[in-house]
Design a protein around this motif. Structure first.
Motif, PDB file in Angstrom:
ATOM      1  N   ALA A 292      -9.714 -11.165  -5.157  1.00 35.87           N
ATOM      2  CA  ALA A 292     -10.833 -11.674  -4.362  1.00 35.87           C
ATOM      3  C   ALA A 292     -12.069 -11.935  -5.213  1.00 35.87           C
ATOM      4  N   GLU A 293     -12.190 -11.217  -6.335  1.00 39.11           N
ATOM      5  CA  GLU A 293     -13.296 -11.452  -7.258  1.00 39.11           C
ATOM      6  C   GLU A 293     -12.969 -12.540  -8.285  1.00 39.11           C
TER       7      GLU A 293
ATOM      8  N   PRO B  30      -3.260  -2.500   2.753  1.00 39.69           N
ATOM      9  CA  PRO B  30      -4.073  -3.400   3.589  1.00 39.69           C
ATOM     10  C   PRO B  30      -5.225  -4.054   2.830  1.00 39.69           C
ATOM     11  N   GLU B  31      -5.896  -3.293   1.973  1.00 41.08           N
ATOM     12  CA  GLU B  31      -7.012  -3.866   1.208  1.00 41.08           C
ATOM     13  C   GLU B  31      -6.525  -4.963   0.270  1.00 41.08           C
ATOM     14  N   ARG B  32      -5.398  -4.738  -0.395  1.00 39.95           N
ATOM     15  CA  ARG B  32      -4.884  -5.750  -1.325  1.00 39.95           C
ATOM     16  C   ARG B  32      -4.372  -6.971  -0.574  1.00 39.95           C
ATOM     17  N   LEU B  33      -3.771  -6.759   0.588  1.00 39.38           N
ATOM     18  CA  LEU B  33      -3.328  -7.900   1.384  1.00 39.38           C
ATOM     19  C   LEU B  33      -4.519  -8.690   1.910  1.00 39.38           C
ATOM     20  N   ARG B  34      -5.583  -7.997   2.289  1.00 44.60           N
ATOM     21  CA  ARG B  34      -6.792  -8.710   2.714  1.00 44.60           C
ATOM     22  C   ARG B  34      -7.400  -9.484   1.548  1.00 44.60           C
ATOM     23  N   GLY B  35      -7.332  -8.922   0.332  1.00 45.28           N
ATOM     24  CA  GLY B  35      -7.820  -9.646  -0.836  1.00 45.28           C
ATOM     25  C   GLY B  35      -7.049 -10.927  -1.082  1.00 45.28           C
ATOM     26  N   LEU B  36      -5.733 -10.858  -0.913  1.00 51.28           N
ATOM     27  CA  LEU B  36      -4.917 -12.067  -1.068  1.00 51.28           C
ATOM     28  C   LEU B  36      -5.224 -13.076   0.024  1.00 51.28           C
ATOM     29  N   ALA B  37      -5.456 -12.589   1.235  1.00 49.40           N
ATOM     30  CA  ALA B  37      -5.799 -13.501   2.333  1.00 49.40           C
ATOM     31  C   ALA B  37      -7.150 -14.167   2.093  1.00 49.40           C
TER      32      ALA B  37
ATOM     33  N   PHE C 223       6.115  -7.513  -3.920  1.00 51.88           N
ATOM     34  CA  PHE C 223       5.333  -6.947  -2.824  1.00 51.88           C
ATOM     35  C   PHE C 223       4.934  -5.523  -3.193  1.00 51.88           C
ATOM     36  N   GLY C 224       5.735  -4.893  -4.049  1.00 51.33           N
ATOM     37  CA  GLY C 224       5.447  -3.533  -4.492  1.00 51.33           C
ATOM     38  C   GLY C 224       4.079  -3.363  -5.103  1.00 51.33           C
ATOM     39  N   LEU C 225       3.468  -4.449  -5.585  1.00 46.65           N
ATOM     40  CA  LEU C 225       2.157  -4.369  -6.217  1.00 46.65           C
ATOM     41  C   LEU C 225       1.033  -4.053  -5.233  1.00 46.65           C
ATOM     42  N   VAL C 226       1.338  -4.036  -3.936  1.00 50.27           N
ATOM     43  CA  VAL C 226       0.309  -3.585  -2.983  1.00 50.27           C
ATOM     44  C   VAL C 226       0.027  -2.098  -3.175  1.00 50.27           C
ATOM     45  N   GLY C 227       0.921  -1.365  -3.846  1.00 47.38           N
ATOM     46  CA  GLY C 227       0.640  -0.010  -4.282  1.00 47.38           C
ATOM     47  C   GLY C 227       1.096   1.094  -3.371  1.00 47.38           C
ATOM     48  N   THR C 228       0.316   1.434  -2.371  1.00 47.02           N
ATOM     49  CA  THR C 228       0.609   2.530  -1.456  1.00 47.02           C
ATOM     50  C   THR C 228       0.256   2.098  -0.039  1.00 47.02           C
TER      51      THR C 228
ATOM     52  N   ALA D 287       9.333  -1.560   0.583  1.00 46.15           N
ATOM     53  CA  ALA D 287       9.065  -1.498   2.017  1.00 46.15           C
ATOM     54  C   ALA D 287      10.100  -2.291   2.802  1.00 46.15           C
ATOM     55  N   ALA D 288      10.682  -1.645   3.820  1.00 47.70           N
ATOM     56  CA  ALA D 288      11.561  -2.348   4.747  1.00 47.70           C
ATOM     57  C   ALA D 288      10.741  -3.355   5.555  1.00 47.70           C
ATOM     58  N   PRO D 289      11.393  -4.337   6.197  1.00 45.69           N
ATOM     59  CA  PRO D 289      10.627  -5.346   6.948  1.00 45.69           C
ATOM     60  C   PRO D 289       9.671  -4.770   7.987  1.00 45.69           C
ATOM     61  N   ASP D 290      10.088  -3.724   8.727  1.00 43.96           N
ATOM     62  CA  ASP D 290       9.180  -3.173   9.724  1.00 43.96           C
ATOM     63  C   ASP D 290       7.961  -2.517   9.079  1.00 43.96           C
ATOM     64  N   THR D 291       8.157  -1.929   7.889  1.00 42.85           N
ATOM     65  CA  THR D 291       7.027  -1.346   7.160  1.00 42.85           C
ATOM     66  C   THR D 291       6.100  -2.432   6.648  1.00 42.85           C
ATOM     67  N   MET D 292       6.680  -3.521   6.106  1.00 46.51           N
ATOM     68  CA  MET D 292       5.856  -4.637   5.649  1.00 46.51           C
ATOM     69  C   MET D 292       5.009  -5.181   6.790  1.00 46.51           C
ATOM     70  N   ALA D 293       5.636  -5.345   7.961  1.00 47.81           N
ATOM     71  CA  ALA D 293       4.902  -5.861   9.120  1.00 47.81           C
ATOM     72  C   ALA D 293       3.781  -4.921   9.526  1.00 47.81           C
ATOM     73  N   GLU D 294       4.041  -3.613   9.498  1.00 52.40           N
ATOM     74  CA  GLU D 294       3.021  -2.634   9.882  1.00 52.40           C
ATOM     75  C   GLU D 294       1.859  -2.625   8.891  1.00 52.40           C
ATOM     76  N   LEU D 295       2.164  -2.688   7.598  1.00 54.85           N
ATOM     77  CA  LEU D 295       1.113  -2.692   6.586  1.00 54.85           C
ATOM     78  C   LEU D 295       0.223  -3.926   6.715  1.00 54.85           C
ATOM     79  N   ALA D 296       0.816  -5.036   7.162  1.00 57.38           N
ATOM     80  CA  ALA D 296       0.058  -6.281   7.304  1.00 57.38           C
ATOM     81  C   ALA D 296      -0.686  -6.375   8.629  1.00 57.38           C
ATOM     82  N   SER D 297      -0.417  -5.453   9.553  1.00 59.73           N
ATOM     83  CA  SER D 297      -0.924  -5.601  10.921  1.00 59.73           C
ATOM     84  C   SER D 297      -2.444  -5.564  11.013  1.00 59.73           C
ATOM     85  N   ASP D 298      -3.103  -4.921  10.053  1.00 56.56           N
ATOM     86  CA  ASP D 298      -4.563  -4.841  10.058  1.00 56.56           C
ATOM     87  C   ASP D 298      -5.175  -5.812   9.054  1.00 56.56           C
ATOM     88  N   THR D 299      -4.445  -6.882   8.770  1.00 56.33           N
ATOM     89  CA  THR D 299      -4.891  -7.907   7.829  1.00 56.33           C
ATOM     90  C   THR D 299      -4.689  -9.279   8.471  1.00 56.33           C
TER      91      THR D 299
END
Length: 260
Positions: free
Chosen positions: A124-125, A152-159, A142-147, A219-231
């Motif tokens: 984002a910077e 969520p913060e890294r996915l928001r940065g990509l968005a 996708f593993g680079l999102v970390g934990t 991350a399994a698909p349901d985990t990926m979806a959950e991690l992205a839910s607040d982005t």
């Protein structure tokens, strides 16, 4: 007194192990990449042959995945540039990023027109808002999102650097789709620590070099979806290997979109 005199295993030097491995493979056609986990488990990755593979040598889901790419592309964790080069040949404007300086150097030498040393946490910077139509995270990146906490913060940065109707093409795997006791035990220890089962603490090793320890998430698909839910991203589809092409099970590519 050195390591050989004490009988202890030599301590690796901290450095750009991935970059060194890619450089060695580029020069000799041979190089091994080791993945070391914080529980002591060590495995051999697909290595240089994977990082340098031409499109027609890719796993079938990878080929299907880049068919979903449109417009200007941010290739996250580019390695030696295999995806960036394939997309450039298709006429895409590609910016390839990696935290490894050596990887970026190799990618440039192989013909990637825009390769930069950028951490996924800093996109984002590093780029203007709305720059990219597609964000690509092949090679299980996708593993680079970390934990679960940093994702969520890294996915928001990509968005933030993606267009309003962008696509995120993100490869991962279901970590529990295994019968390997070493992995299952690690998953259970993660749960006991309040972590997702596929939360890896790991480093890359090559010869006497080792990267710093870092977090990497399977991350399994349901985990990926959950991690992205607040982005701004939403999981809309998955690409899975054709029957018989993923004997271990669990590999897939998630397709996420903004603007939902």
């Amino acid at each position: 007194m050195n390591d050989s005199e004490t009988g202890e295993a030599p301590t690796p030097e901290t450095g750009d192990a991935l970059g060194a491995m890619l450089r060695n493979y580029q020069e000799t056609g041979e190089a091994a990449e080791l993945i070391e986990r914080d529980d002591g488990w060590v495995g051999v990755s697909a290595g240089g042959e994977f990082y340098f593979a031409d499109y027609d040598e890719w796993p079938e889901p990878d080929r299907r995945a880049i068919d979903r790419v449109e417009g200007r592309v941010l290739d996250v964790g580019c390695g030696a540039g295999r995806a960036a080069l394939a997309l450039q040949e298709r006429g895409h404007d590609v910016t390839a990023i990696d935290v490894s300086e050596g990887a970026v150097e190799v990618a440039r030498e192989r013909g990637v027109e825009d390769a930069r040393v950028v951490d996924v946490a800093d996109v984002a910077e590093a780029f203007d808002p709305g720059t990219f139509d597609t964000v690509l995270m092949l090679g299980n990146n996708f593993g680079l999102v970390g934990t679960a906490e940093t994702a969520p913060e890294r996915l928001r940065g990509l968005a933030a650097v993606a267009a309003d109707d962008a696509t995120l093409v993100a490869q991962s795997r279901d970590p529990v789709a295994t019968d390997d006791e070493a992995h299952l035990t690690y998953h259970e220890k993660n749960r006991e620590r309040g972590r997702l089962p596929g939360a890896l603490r790991m480093r890359v090793r090559h010869e006497r070099l080792a990267t710093p320890w870092f977090d990497y998430l399977m991350a399994a698909p349901d985990t990926m979806a959950e991690l992205a839910s607040d982005t701004p991203w939403a999981l809309v589809d998955t690409i899975e290997p054709e029957e018989g092409l993923d004997p271990a099970g669990g590999d897939y590519v998630g397709i996420l979109e903004t603007g939902e």
